[in-house]
Design a protein around this motif. Sequence first.
Motif, PDB file in Angstrom:
ATOM      1  N   LEU A 116       0.866  -1.177   0.000  1.00  0.00           N
ATOM      2  CA  LEU A 116       0.000   0.000   0.000  1.00  0.00           C
ATOM      3  C   LEU A 116       0.907   1.233   0.000  1.00  0.00           C
ATOM      4  O   LEU A 116       2.097   1.138   0.295  1.00  0.00           O
ATOM      5  N   THR A 117       0.303   2.372  -0.318  1.00  0.00           N
ATOM      6  CA  THR A 117       1.022   3.636  -0.145  1.00  0.00           C
ATOM      7  C   THR A 117       0.217   4.488   0.820  1.00  0.00           C
ATOM      8  O   THR A 117      -0.965   4.754   0.596  1.00  0.00           O
ATOM      9  N   VAL A 118       0.866   4.849   1.924  1.00  0.00           N
ATOM     10  CA  VAL A 118       0.203   5.629   2.973  1.00  0.00           C
ATOM     11  C   VAL A 118       0.916   6.961   3.117  1.00  0.00           C
ATOM     12  O   VAL A 118       2.149   7.001   3.263  1.00  0.00           O
ATOM     13  N   ALA A 119       0.165   8.049   3.072  1.00  0.00           N
ATOM     14  CA  ALA A 119       0.743   9.378   3.298  1.00  0.00           C
ATOM     15  C   ALA A 119       0.368   9.834   4.707  1.00  0.00           C
ATOM     16  O   ALA A 119      -0.810   9.842   5.065  1.00  0.00           O
ATOM     17  N   ILE A 120       1.373  10.172   5.497  1.00  0.00           N
ATOM     18  CA  ILE A 120       1.147  10.696   6.848  1.00  0.00           C
ATOM     19  C   ILE A 120       1.392  12.196   6.773  1.00  0.00           C
ATOM     20  O   ILE A 120       2.503  12.631   6.429  1.00  0.00           O
ATOM     21  N   CYS A 165      -2.218   7.868  -3.389  1.00  0.00           N
ATOM     22  CA  CYS A 165      -2.114   7.133  -2.112  1.00  0.00           C
ATOM     23  C   CYS A 165      -3.376   6.321  -1.828  1.00  0.00           C
ATOM     24  O   CYS A 165      -4.476   6.713  -2.194  1.00  0.00           O
ATOM     25  N   ASP A 166      -3.201   5.193  -1.124  1.00  0.00           N
ATOM     26  CA  ASP A 166      -4.347   4.364  -0.702  1.00  0.00           C
ATOM     27  C   ASP A 166      -4.955   4.909   0.588  1.00  0.00           C
ATOM     28  O   ASP A 166      -6.159   4.792   0.815  1.00  0.00           O
ATOM     29  N   ILE A 167      -4.096   5.445   1.446  1.00  0.00           N
ATOM     30  CA  ILE A 167      -4.546   5.962   2.740  1.00  0.00           C
ATOM     31  C   ILE A 167      -3.921   7.331   2.955  1.00  0.00           C
ATOM     32  O   ILE A 167      -2.706   7.506   2.754  1.00  0.00           O
ATOM     33  N   VAL A 168      -4.731   8.294   3.383  1.00  0.00           N
ATOM     34  CA  VAL A 168      -4.202   9.600   3.782  1.00  0.00           C
ATOM     35  C   VAL A 168      -4.462   9.740   5.281  1.00  0.00           C
ATOM     36  O   VAL A 168      -5.601   9.796   5.735  1.00  0.00           O
ATOM     37  N   VAL A 211      -6.752  13.826  -5.803  1.00  0.00           N
ATOM     38  CA  VAL A 211      -5.564  13.332  -6.531  1.00  0.00           C
ATOM     39  C   VAL A 211      -5.092  11.978  -5.990  1.00  0.00           C
ATOM     40  O   VAL A 211      -4.254  11.312  -6.592  1.00  0.00           O
ATOM     41  N   ALA A 212      -5.620  11.592  -4.830  1.00  0.00           N
ATOM     42  CA  ALA A 212      -5.243  10.289  -4.268  1.00  0.00           C
ATOM     43  C   ALA A 212      -5.926   9.182  -5.069  1.00  0.00           C
ATOM     44  O   ALA A 212      -6.679   9.448  -6.018  1.00  0.00           O
ATOM     45  N   HIS A 213      -5.680   7.924  -4.714  1.00  0.00           N
ATOM     46  CA  HIS A 213      -6.360   6.795  -5.354  1.00  0.00           C
ATOM     47  C   HIS A 213      -7.875   7.042  -5.284  1.00  0.00           C
ATOM     48  O   HIS A 213      -8.370   7.564  -4.284  1.00  0.00           O
ATOM     49  N   PRO A 214      -8.625   6.677  -6.334  1.00  0.00           N
ATOM     50  CA  PRO A 214     -10.071   6.988  -6.319  1.00  0.00           C
ATOM     51  C   PRO A 214     -10.808   6.446  -5.091  1.00  0.00           C
ATOM     52  O   PRO A 214     -11.799   7.031  -4.650  1.00  0.00           O
TER      53      PRO A 214
END
Length: 395
Positions: free
Chosen positions: A239-243, A298-301, A335-338
């Motif tokens: 996954l890609t997670v942005a903190i 990203c998958d998770i923000v 702009v993140a993953h839908p």
Amino acid sequence: MRGTMAITEQFRNEIENFLSTTGMDPTRFGRAVMNDPNFVFDLREKRSPTAATMDKVRVWMAAHLGNNDFESATNPDTGTGSLRLSQRHLLGIEDLSPDEITAYLDLSDTYVEQNRRADKKSAVLRGRTIINLFFETSTRTSMSFELAGKRLGGDVLNMSVATSSVKKGETLVDTAMTLNAMHPDVLVVRHSESGSVKLLSEKVNCSVINAGDGSHEHPTQALLDALTIRRRLGRLNNLTVAICGDVLHSRVARSNIYLLQAMGTRVRVVAPPTLLPAEIERFGVDVFTDMTAGIKDCDIVMMLRLQTERMQGSYVPSIREYFRYYGLDREKLSVAHPNALVMHPGPMNRGIEIDSALADDIDRSLIREQVEMGVAVRMACLDLLTRSQHGDNSK
Ligand code: CP
């Protein structure tokens, strides 16, 4: 000769009687006896067991009915059954292996089910004493630890720092040693100084759980975040997670970085330069100072609270400007993953780091689920650590 349906019905009744007599959780029963957390639920859905399965379950129930220690009944094949925790305490995610993280999460899953039942109590911590010692304010963490201890049948004390001898100048270590002399099994500690909970853990015989120390770590928050993600997306890897936000002061960010990376997820941090720790790249994260670039695909923000109580001087030009550039709203999220999901550890500053309507959007926001998972995770922590102390890591 009786039909299969009647035999299955009788077998199902025997299990239901066992569960109601012992108070054992059906998920745990399934895991312990058949290495299958859904075993009881499948039976309830009228699935027919084989004769060999019925024999195995009956032998197990006969051996454990009337045995108060049935909660520690062991099946060496179960996921967490053979796990040995490497530490007596839970001080940080940095100290945990991926297997230990998985064990905490797997056991938490069973407690999510227990917490959704009408009767939420079990006797896992019967006879154990848990003391909550919060030198800093808390709603979620302190309440969920209290609830967790009580749901597992433990004796839970909440020490009120405001009315304790801390106010007369007693040091952290003296307070800890005083409580230790009362033979608690677990001390749950929150303190404003990084490293203070570790220091305290070195002076006591019981297990210590770090409920947040300064800007260092908040391990149970990262575990509950991971459980929330795993239950919603089915995995923690790839996954890609942005903190995003006040990474500088955030123990939640540190614990999440350690955990998500350990489980195979790519972590980005997004913040104004003034709210990034020096040498943040050494954590192995991708660093962004532009929100749109940082959350793209990203998958998770995961948003962080602006921790003004830890700030001396001004880190952001103004709250309005902060929200404009770093506050999460639908436009930035686009702009993140839908299907990207939004998280926040709480407490939230609505309109500062997150748009209020987005925070409440049940299709995009996991914030309420995070709170629910917090109780289950803390139950799992209390359970695993007390079993570890008593030399029983089974289940
Ligand atoms: N997330 C968190 O630690 O919240 P509390 O400060 O309310 O415990």
